[in-house]
Design an enzyme around this catalytic site. Structure first.
Site, mmCIF file in Angstrom:
data_model
loop_
_atom_site.group_PDB
_atom_site.id
_atom_site.type_symbol
_atom_site.label_atom_id
_atom_site.label_comp_id
_atom_site.label_asym_id
_atom_site.label_seq_id
_atom_site.Cartn_x
_atom_site.Cartn_y
_atom_site.Cartn_z
ATOM 1 C CG HIS A 161 2.483 60.328 63.701
ATOM 2 N ND1 HIS A 161 3.190 61.058 64.629
ATOM 3 C CD2 HIS A 161 1.187 60.313 64.127
ATOM 4 C CE1 HIS A 161 2.359 61.490 65.565
ATOM 5 N NE2 HIS A 161 1.141 61.054 65.295
ATOM 6 C CG HIS A 165 -0.393 55.651 64.384
ATOM 7 N ND1 HIS A 165 -0.928 55.422 65.635
ATOM 8 C CD2 HIS A 165 -0.982 56.791 63.924
ATOM 9 C CE1 HIS A 165 -1.795 56.382 65.936
ATOM 10 N NE2 HIS A 165 -1.854 57.214 64.916
ATOM 11 C CG HIS A 201 -5.806 58.790 61.785
ATOM 12 N ND1 HIS A 201 -5.329 57.510 61.551
ATOM 13 C CD2 HIS A 201 -5.138 59.247 62.871
ATOM 14 C CE1 HIS A 201 -4.422 57.212 62.468
ATOM 15 N NE2 HIS A 201 -4.282 58.239 63.267
ATOM 16 C CG ASP A 202 -1.938 60.513 62.121
ATOM 17 O OD1 ASP A 202 -2.272 61.709 62.174
ATOM 18 O OD2 ASP A 202 -1.775 59.804 63.132
ATOM 19 C CG ASP A 311 -5.141 59.507 66.710
ATOM 20 O OD1 ASP A 311 -4.217 58.858 66.189
ATOM 21 O OD2 ASP A 311 -5.128 60.752 66.808
#
Length: 408
Positions: A161, A165, A201-202, A311
């Protein structure tokens, strides 16, 4: 003598001003234009943003910190460039970005070519490609500030992560936005939402899963009441960064708040625990006759599905790239297990390097999560890309199935 002295003083002052101007110009990083890619180095940005260098973006909303600005009116001319002062090309990276919406894009090579700035360079390019600066009147300097905060919020210590990514998910989203079922209906707001949702998103992912945070009484579990803890954290931090950078501060408050709510909504959809409900709803809608892409809520649901697919699309990549991602995510799982073992805690499922193996982990992941999702996505898109992704998925599933040992 007095006159000579004054002249000398004036010359010295003038020389100092010229030197200061030149140094300032040299410090300004390049911006992407239509002719190529000039990547903004995160390291250089952090040096220049002295007011932000020691501020962690998680500290909270900053909506009152910077007054809203009026929209930036782009200067006329079809060949307008956003380059601030310099032109700088990462030659091979620039060539790669010409094919950013193709599925065989090698994000690891791109990250090496951009010196670890894959996410920054990709966002710069696709924002220009879609004309988002002109459409939304975005301020280039505020965008640079946003990119610096974004890059800092991804931890390099994580095996999986990371910002790489996030760049990979953003690249996959670029491909999905080109799908015929989507491309002809998407608005500029939809495109902005898809790209920023993928990029953020992360954010600030700790490299461990929700169950680890819960059993260690992490403050995030209390803050979000054990409900989609990581996804809530990522989405709220994404909004924080948008507000702190002031990227959308010039937009009408109602539009800005609506966009922030939708950004959080698409990121929350990436929670794996919600996948069954989302897939059932998606499948039921397809059986009823599909989606009305002229309806904003239907388009939003499709963007949620697109981000979910982006994702976890690693098993749908070609063999070597997919295997590299498999190594990284397994390494992160085992890293969590090692921490749990060191603290004499029960080791989470899939995280024990002594009883689990990469082949069995990947086989289960593909069979129970990835394949059902991409099968439904293919039912919706029915495109060459969706067929290609399923072909890669089946090849990778076969590879890992045949590699699974008879016993752990």
């Amino acid at each position: 003598m007095c006159i000579c002295f004054c002249v000398n003083v004036c010359v010295c002052v003038l020389f100092f001003c010229v030197c200061l101007y030149v140094c300032t110009c040299m410090c300004v990083c390049v911006f992407v234009d239509a002719a190529g890619v000039g990547c903004v180095s995160g390291k250089r940005q952090r040096q220049h943003m002295s007011l932000q260098r020691y501020l962690h973006p998680i500290r909270g909303f900053c909506c009152n910190q910077t007054p809203p600005l009026r929209p930036v009116t782009p200067p006329p001319g079809p060949h307008r460039s956003h380059s601030l002062l310099d032109q700088h090309y990462f030659g091979q990276a620039s060539v790669m970005l010409k094919k950013v919406a193709t599925w065989n894009f090698d994000i690891f090579l791109f990250d090496r070519l951009t010196d670890g700035e894959a996410l920054v360079c990709m966002l710069q390019h696709v924002f220009h490609q879609y004309g988002l600066f002109e459409l939304f009147g975005l301020d280039p300097l505020r965008f640079l500030k946003f990119l610096g905060l974004l890059q800092e919020a991804y931890y390099t210590r994580n095996p999986y992560h990371t910002s790489v990514h996030a760049a990979d998910v953003t690249q996959a989203m670029c491909c999905f936005l080109q799908e015929p079922k989507l491309a002809q209906f998407l608005t500029s707001w939809d495109i902005l939402l898809g790209l920023l949702g993928a990029a953020t998103h992360d954010l600030s992912h700790p490299g461990v899963n929700q169950s680890f945070l819960i059993k260690n009484n992490h403050y995030l579990t209390l803050l979000y009441q054990n409900d989609s803890v990581l996804e809530n954290h990522h989405s709220k931090l994404g909004v924080c960064i948008l507000r702190e950078s002031g990227l959308l501060a010039h937009l009408p408050p109602q539009d800005r708040l609506c966009f922030e709510e939708r950004l959080q909504s698409v990121i929350l959809a990436t929670d794996i625990s919600r996948q069954t409900d989302i897939l059932n709803r998606f499948s039921a809608q397809l059986k009823k006759g599909g989606f009305n892409m002229e309806n904003g809520e239907d388009r939003h649901f499709i963007l949620q599905m697109a981000l979910k697919c982006a994702d976890i699309c690693n098993p749908c990549r070609s063999g070597l790239i997919s295997k590299h991602w498999s190594h990284l995510v397994t390494q992160e799982f085992f890293q969590q297990g090692d921490i749990e073992r060191a603290h004499k805690q029960e080791i989470s499922p899939l995280c024990d390097r002594h009883s689990c193996n990469m082949a069995s982990i990947q086989t289960g992941f593909i069979s129970f999560l990835v394949e059902p999702l991409f099968t439904q996505w293919d039912n919706f898109c029915a495109s060459p890309l969706s067929h290609t992704m399923l072909d890669h998925l089946r090849e990778n599933k076969s590879y890992w199935s045949n590699s699974t040992p008879l016993s752990p």
